[in-house]
Design a protein around this motif. Structure first.
Motif, PDB file in Angstrom:
ATOM      1  N   SER A   1       0.817  -1.219   0.000  1.00 41.19           N
ATOM      2  CA  SER A   1       0.000   0.000   0.000  1.00 41.19           C
ATOM      3  C   SER A   1       0.848   1.265   0.000  1.00 41.19           C
ATOM      4  O   SER A   1       0.324   2.353  -0.214  1.00 41.19           O
ATOM      5  N   ASP A   2       2.148   1.133   0.222  1.00 41.91           N
ATOM      6  CA  ASP A   2       3.014   2.313   0.153  1.00 41.91           C
ATOM      7  C   ASP A   2       3.725   2.411  -1.201  1.00 41.91           C
ATOM      8  O   ASP A   2       4.765   3.044  -1.333  1.00 41.91           O
ATOM      9  N   SER A   3       3.131   1.830  -2.218  1.00 45.17           N
ATOM     10  CA  SER A   3       3.609   1.994  -3.590  1.00 45.17           C
ATOM     11  C   SER A   3       3.318   3.422  -4.038  1.00 45.17           C
ATOM     12  O   SER A   3       2.482   4.106  -3.442  1.00 45.17           O
ATOM     13  N   ARG A   4       3.994   3.872  -5.082  1.00 49.31           N
ATOM     14  CA  ARG A   4       3.897   5.274  -5.469  1.00 49.31           C
ATOM     15  C   ARG A   4       3.846   5.456  -6.988  1.00 49.31           C
ATOM     16  O   ARG A   4       4.331   4.622  -7.749  1.00 49.31           O
ATOM     17  N   VAL A   5       3.279   6.603  -7.376  1.00 50.77           N
ATOM     18  CA  VAL A   5       3.331   7.101  -8.748  1.00 50.77           C
ATOM     19  C   VAL A   5       4.332   8.251  -8.725  1.00 50.77           C
ATOM     20  O   VAL A   5       4.112   9.245  -8.033  1.00 50.77           O
ATOM     21  N   LEU A   6       5.438   8.102  -9.451  1.00 45.16           N
ATOM     22  CA  LEU A   6       6.503   9.112  -9.469  1.00 45.16           C
ATOM     23  C   LEU A   6       6.492   9.833 -10.809  1.00 45.16           C
ATOM     24  O   LEU A   6       6.805   9.259 -11.846  1.00 45.16           O
ATOM     25  N   PHE A   7       6.109  11.102 -10.771  1.00 41.76           N
ATOM     26  CA  PHE A   7       6.132  11.941 -11.953  1.00 41.76           C
ATOM     27  C   PHE A   7       7.477  12.646 -12.030  1.00 41.76           C
ATOM     28  O   PHE A   7       7.963  13.163 -11.023  1.00 41.76           O
ATOM     29  N   VAL A   8       8.068  12.681 -13.225  1.00 47.40           N
ATOM     30  CA  VAL A   8       9.327  13.394 -13.436  1.00 47.40           C
ATOM     31  C   VAL A   8       9.049  14.545 -14.399  1.00 47.40           C
ATOM     32  O   VAL A   8       8.807  14.329 -15.590  1.00 47.40           O
ATOM     33  N   ASN A   9       9.072  15.753 -13.871  1.00 44.41           N
ATOM     34  CA  ASN A   9       8.879  16.929 -14.712  1.00 44.41           C
ATOM     35  C   ASN A   9      10.172  17.210 -15.467  1.00 44.41           C
ATOM     36  O   ASN A   9      11.215  17.441 -14.869  1.00 44.41           O
ATOM     37  N   ASP A  10      10.084  17.185 -16.783  1.00 49.42           N
ATOM     38  CA  ASP A  10      11.266  17.363 -17.630  1.00 49.42           C
ATOM     39  C   ASP A  10      11.361  18.805 -18.140  1.00 49.42           C
ATOM     40  O   ASP A  10      11.397  19.047 -19.345  1.00 49.42           O
ATOM     41  N   GLY A  11      11.365  19.753 -17.202  1.00 50.25           N
ATOM     42  CA  GLY A  11      11.509  21.157 -17.583  1.00 50.25           C
ATOM     43  C   GLY A  11      10.330  21.698 -18.366  1.00 50.25           C
ATOM     44  O   GLY A  11      10.498  22.553 -19.243  1.00 50.25           O
ATOM     45  N   SER A  12       9.133  21.252 -18.038  1.00 57.06           N
ATOM     46  CA  SER A  12       7.932  21.703 -18.746  1.00 57.06           C
ATOM     47  C   SER A  12       7.786  23.216 -18.694  1.00 57.06           C
ATOM     48  O   SER A  12       8.139  23.863 -17.709  1.00 57.06           O
ATOM     49  N   LYS A  13       7.226  23.767 -19.776  1.00 58.09           N
ATOM     50  CA  LYS A  13       6.998  25.205 -19.863  1.00 58.09           C
ATOM     51  C   LYS A  13       5.560  25.584 -19.500  1.00 58.09           C
ATOM     52  O   LYS A  13       5.220  26.756 -19.428  1.00 58.09           O
ATOM     53  N   ASP A  14       4.718  24.588 -19.270  1.00 59.70           N
ATOM     54  CA  ASP A  14       3.328  24.842 -18.897  1.00 59.70           C
ATOM     55  C   ASP A  14       3.151  24.602 -17.393  1.00 59.70           C
ATOM     56  O   ASP A  14       4.096  24.703 -16.627  1.00 59.70           O
ATOM     57  N   ASN A  15       1.970  24.243 -16.975  1.00 59.55           N
ATOM     58  CA  ASN A  15       1.669  24.057 -15.548  1.00 59.55           C
ATOM     59  C   ASN A  15       1.873  22.626 -15.053  1.00 59.55           C
ATOM     60  O   ASN A  15       1.365  22.271 -13.989  1.00 59.55           O
ATOM     61  N   THR A  16       2.605  21.818 -15.794  1.00 63.71           N
ATOM     62  CA  THR A  16       2.811  20.422 -15.407  1.00 63.71           C
ATOM     63  C   THR A  16       3.352  20.301 -13.988  1.00 63.71           C
ATOM     64  O   THR A  16       2.826  19.525 -13.186  1.00 63.71           O
ATOM     65  N   TRP A  17       4.396  21.051 -13.663  1.00 65.64           N
ATOM     66  CA  TRP A  17       5.015  20.909 -12.343  1.00 65.64           C
ATOM     67  C   TRP A  17       4.048  21.326 -11.238  1.00 65.64           C
ATOM     68  O   TRP A  17       3.952  20.649 -10.211  1.00 65.64           O
ATOM     69  N   SER A  18       3.292  22.381 -11.430  1.00 63.98           N
ATOM     70  CA  SER A  18       2.348  22.791 -10.384  1.00 63.98           C
ATOM     71  C   SER A  18       1.238  21.755 -10.215  1.00 63.98           C
ATOM     72  O   SER A  18       0.772  21.510  -9.095  1.00 63.98           O
ATOM     73  N   ILE A  19       0.831  21.107 -11.288  1.00 61.08           N
ATOM     74  CA  ILE A  19      -0.171  20.036 -11.193  1.00 61.08           C
ATOM     75  C   ILE A  19       0.404  18.863 -10.402  1.00 61.08           C
ATOM     76  O   ILE A  19      -0.264  18.309  -9.528  1.00 61.08           O
ATOM     77  N   ILE A  20       1.646  18.497 -10.680  1.00 63.67           N
ATOM     78  CA  ILE A  20       2.299  17.405  -9.947  1.00 63.67           C
ATOM     79  C   ILE A  20       2.372  17.748  -8.454  1.00 63.67           C
ATOM     80  O   ILE A  20       2.087  16.909  -7.597  1.00 63.67           O
ATOM     81  N   GLN A  21       2.736  18.980  -8.140  1.00 68.44           N
ATOM     82  CA  GLN A  21       2.816  19.401  -6.743  1.00 68.44           C
ATOM     83  C   GLN A  21       1.454  19.322  -6.058  1.00 68.44           C
ATOM     84  O   GLN A  21       1.360  18.880  -4.907  1.00 68.44           O
ATOM     85  N   GLU A  22       0.401  19.728  -6.749  1.00 70.35           N
ATOM     86  CA  GLU A  22      -0.947  19.655  -6.182  1.00 70.35           C
ATOM     87  C   GLU A  22      -1.380  18.203  -5.979  1.00 70.35           C
ATOM     88  O   GLU A  22      -2.007  17.871  -4.962  1.00 70.35           O
ATOM     89  N   LEU A  23      -1.050  17.340  -6.929  1.00 72.39           N
ATOM     90  CA  LEU A  23      -1.365  15.918  -6.770  1.00 72.39           C
ATOM     91  C   LEU A  23      -0.674  15.354  -5.535  1.00 72.39           C
ATOM     92  O   LEU A  23      -1.287  14.622  -4.746  1.00 72.39           O
ATOM     93  N   ALA A  24       0.601  15.699  -5.367  1.00 68.00           N
ATOM     94  CA  ALA A  24       1.373  15.196  -4.225  1.00 68.00           C
ATOM     95  C   ALA A  24       0.819  15.699  -2.898  1.00 68.00           C
ATOM     96  O   ALA A  24       0.845  14.977  -1.892  1.00 68.00           O
ATOM     97  N   LYS A  25       0.303  16.913  -2.882  1.00 67.95           N
ATOM     98  CA  LYS A  25      -0.318  17.442  -1.660  1.00 67.95           C
ATOM     99  C   LYS A  25      -1.620  16.716  -1.346  1.00 67.95           C
ATOM    100  O   LYS A  25      -1.972  16.519  -0.183  1.00 67.95           O
ATOM    101  N   ALA A  26      -2.329  16.336  -2.381  1.00 64.73           N
ATOM    102  CA  ALA A  26      -3.645  15.724  -2.218  1.00 64.73           C
ATOM    103  C   ALA A  26      -3.584  14.250  -1.816  1.00 64.73           C
ATOM    104  O   ALA A  26      -4.485  13.754  -1.131  1.00 64.73           O
ATOM    105  N   ASP A  27      -2.531  13.547  -2.233  1.00 74.72           N
ATOM    106  CA  ASP A  27      -2.441  12.111  -1.950  1.00 74.72           C
ATOM    107  C   ASP A  27      -0.986  11.694  -1.853  1.00 74.72           C
ATOM    108  O   ASP A  27      -0.204  11.975  -2.770  1.00 74.72           O
ATOM    109  N   GLU A  28      -0.642  11.010  -0.784  1.00 72.08           N
ATOM    110  CA  GLU A  28       0.753  10.607  -0.554  1.00 72.08           C
ATOM    111  C   GLU A  28       1.282   9.613  -1.587  1.00 72.08           C
ATOM    112  O   GLU A  28       2.485   9.418  -1.697  1.00 72.08           O
ATOM    113  N   HIS A  29       0.392   8.998  -2.342  1.00 73.83           N
ATOM    114  CA  HIS A  29       0.836   8.039  -3.355  1.00 73.83           C
ATOM    115  C   HIS A  29       1.445   8.716  -4.580  1.00 73.83           C
ATOM    116  O   HIS A  29       2.091   8.059  -5.387  1.00 73.83           O
TER     117      HIS A  29
END
Length: 114
Positions: free
Chosen positions: A40-68
């Motif tokens: 149950s402590d498995s994870r989804v790891l997103f790697v932001n590759d220098g995106s120019k859009d809101n990808t990184w902020s979306i990833i940060q919000e996802l991480a805040k919302a769920d520890e997975h």
């Protein structure tokens, strides 16, 4: 003991697809954990590759919302393979099993079961 799975997802300008695909990745983790196939402590790891859009902020919000959800961000675009390598390197520190997939789910997410 059940294995800890990390799904590594390189991301470059994926703001349009992450809100759709991220819940699907989480559903996959939860269903495999419920079936006793992964920890149950498995994870989804997103790697932001220098995106120019809101990808990184979306990833940060996802991480805040769920520890997975977790994310790492490269300082600039280094290319898909380098983003994948960064994710695999990070995941190898924590996971027993690692699967990589594209953020747009062009791969069959059900293949993770195998």
């Amino acid at each position: 003991m059940t294995p800890r799975l990390f799904i590594v997802i390189p991301c470059y300008n994926e703001q349009e697809v992450l809100p759709i695909s991220a819940p699907m990745f989480l559903d996959k983790l939860n269903s495999l954990a419920a079936a006793g196939k992964i920890s149950s402590d498995s994870r989804v790891l997103f790697v932001n590759d220098g995106s120019k859009d809101n990808t990184w902020s979306i990833i940060q919000e996802l991480a805040k919302a769920d520890e997975h959800y977790i994310g790492i961000s490269q300082s600039r675009n280094r290319g898909h393979q380098n983003a994948l390598l960064a994710g695999l390197t990070e995941a190898a520190k924590h996971a027993d099993v690692i699967v990589s997939m594209d953020a747009d789910l062009q791969d069959d997410i059900n293949a993770v079961d195998a």
